[in-house]
Design an enzyme around this catalytic site. Structure first.
Site: not given
Length: 570
Positions: A228, A230, A456, A458
């Site tokens: 996950h 990025k 989107h 966090k």
């Protein structure tokens, strides 16, 4: 995990990506199949499929996205999912590829509008070099709120990079290549991904027209884990740059969602003959980045690990917080996940008088299974990390505010109900943890112009009681889940982490400050502001008794969204 769903809408079939790791603790048989969810590894496979030529799936006829008059009224959110209602997925034949066709969007292939001529900066925009934290540009906002925000095209155009590494979860390779400057579209790109089997085959198929694209598969040996992270590594003749962000490499993530990123300074080469410890930052960013990359145990990354060692990363002022899959004991327990965050907060922040009144804020786009009550993980483990301030003993728990969009936030968003496809909180998980919802606050972001651009991004932070100062701030790929942050096992002698995640932590001491002032008006961006640009409004807005958290696999048909559609997943 980022998932793909396929649905009928007024525009025909659509496929959307979403994020992130909800229900990762459940066996596949317990996961929802309504809305044609592709579960388990199949979700990851579909997330990586070629969006320019998607394979579509369908179950029973769906009315999700239909006009209100075409469907019956829906019920409240607290619906149960019956195993008897589930139907097997049946793949349809691939459609012929259409040249120059845009990837599908939640509203159909014709949904995306062209950005105006002044949307992209013609030169390097005015950026806040103090914190190097930026939001993404959002199509449809007043120009003021995009001034100093960044689009992927600007990251790559202003960089004029010649070699690239892209670490991410979901890829549309054809779209990604088009974001590079035309003269750089055939330069080498290494994609680091977590896809396996059919998903990996689809990803490789996407890349067939692009022989300069190579792949590195991250090892995922623990069930329900995802790659996950990025991150971009951009290499130039004069050095390299690191960008850690929250966006997938797909069109929808850079269009009308709120995303965030940290962009490093340009790291120059060290003089030849420099020692192996040269070029380190006060935050040990170089050491930690190398440790994270070495955790992949991938031969494809060895060349780049060596290259990083030859560069000067001393200007970095943030701390790296990563997660890598595994079970860790002893001192290794503090290398990754929330115990890594706890260690850094313990060592690099200071106790604050009246600190028990400084709220903790967590903001995310997906929610995993927390357990039957707050003591199982949220307060017993994660909240203890978030409330750490220096070396003071643990005091009474301060307020905990969790930001997650309500149904009304999604309904009135720029994307409408389909924005909820990137907020995969399932009814199966929600019904088991109703206690969690008392912590929830709305997504409100008038200060950044992004109240209607669903998050989107966090972020996690500690804020003063009057919401004017920050004790620390974190932007990360990690959602509210044990898979992302890790969970203690064996009477707290071991921590288990399922996924790869990456973020950066800001602490005031690294900036010669006692606290960060909250920037009241972060747009348009100025280059020297000392205020920190928090992405949403402070103080947060608590849910009212009428508000419900967005649940993505139940109907919403009482009121149409901003596009005149309703949401009936059936």
């Amino acid at each position: 995990m980022d998932r793909f769903m396929s649905q009928d809408s007024q525009h025909g079939k659509w496929t959307i990506s979403s994020s992130d790791d909800d229900d990762e603790d459940l066996p596949p048989s317990a996961k929802p199949s309504v809305m044609s969810l592709l579960i388990g590894s199949e979700a990851r496979q579909s997330a990586a499929m070629n969006q320019m030529n998607p394979v579509k799936y369908e179950t029973s006829p769906s009315l999700a996205g239909k006009r209100k008059k075409e469907a019956s009224d829906g019920s409240g959110w607290a619906l149960s999912d019956s195993e008897d209602d589930k139907a097997p997925l049946s793949p349809q034949k691939k459609k012929p590829k259409v040249e120059n066709e845009r990837p599908p969007s939640p509203h159909g292939r014709l949904y995306y509008i062209e950005e105006p001529d002044d949307f992209f900066e013609s030169s390097i925009p005015c950026l806040n070099d103090t914190y190097r934290f930026y939001l993404n540009k959002v199509t449809g906002l007043d120009r003021k709120y995009n001034s100093g925000a960044l689009h992927i095209r600007e990251l790559l155009f202003t960089s004029m990079s010649s070699i690239f590494q892209q670490f991410n979860y979901c890829f549309d390779i054809a779209w990604m290549v088009k974001q590079y400057p035309p003269e750089f579209r055939d330069r080498p790109v290494l994609i680091v991904h977590g896809d396996k089997r059919e998903a990996k085959a689809r990803l490789l198929q996407q890349a067939q027209p692009f022989p300069h694209v190579r792949f590195c598969q991250a090892k995922l040996d623990i069930a329900f884990g995802t790659h996950h992270t990025k991150m971009m590594l951009l290499w130039y003749e004069e050095g390299f740059r690191v960008i850690i962000l929250t966006s997938n490499l797909i069109r929808a993530d850079w269009y009308q969602k709120t995303q965030g990123m940290w962009m490093s300074p340009l790291f120059p080469r060290l003089p030849k003959g420099s020692s192996t410890t040269a070029g380190e930052s006060p935050t040990f960013f170089k050491r930690d980045l190398l440790e994270y990359l070495m955790a992949y145990r991938a031969s494809e990354l060895e060349e780049w690990i060596q290259r990083i060692k030859e560069h000067d990363l001393s200007e970095t002022r943030v701390y790296l917080i990563g997660s890598t899959p595994g079970r860790y004991v002893g001192s290794d327990m503090e290398r990754w996940g929330h115990l890594r965050l706890r260690k850094l907060l313990h060592e690099h922040t200071q106790p604050i008088p009246g600190g028990e009144r400084w709220p903790v804020i967590g903001q995310f786009s997906s929610i995993g299974s927390m357990g039957v009550d707050k003591t199982k993980w949220l307060s017993g483990e994660f909240q203890r990390t978030l409330t750490t301030l220096g070396k003071s003993s643990h005091c009474s728990d301060p307020p905990l505010h969790l930001l997650y969009p309500s149904v009304e936030d999604v309904r009135t968003s720029l994307e409408g109900y389909p924005a909820g496809g990137s907020l995969p909180y399932s009814i199966q998980t929600a019904q088991k943890q109703l206690w969690l919802h008392s912590y929830f606050h709305r997504w409100k972001a008038d200060t950044t112009g992004r109240s209607h651009a669903m998050p989107h991004i966090k972020t996690y932070m500690r804020v003063s009681p009057d919401f004017t100062k920050l004790a620390w701030f974190l932007v990360t790929s990690s959602n509210l889940s044990k898979a992302a942050w890790g969970a203690l096992e064996k009477n707290n002698t071991q921590v288990m982490v399922r996924s790869y995640e990456l973020g950066v932590l800001y602490v005031p001491s690294a900036f010669d400050m006692k606290t960060f002032p909250v920037h009241k008006n972060p747009f348009p961006v100025s280059s020297s502001s000392s205020g920190f640009p928090v992405p949403f409004d402070l103080p947060p807005t608590c849910y009212t008794p009428k508000d419900q958290p967005w649940i993505w696999n139940i109907p919403y048909s009482q009121a149409p969204d901003t596009h005149g559609n309703i949401w009936v997943p059936s």
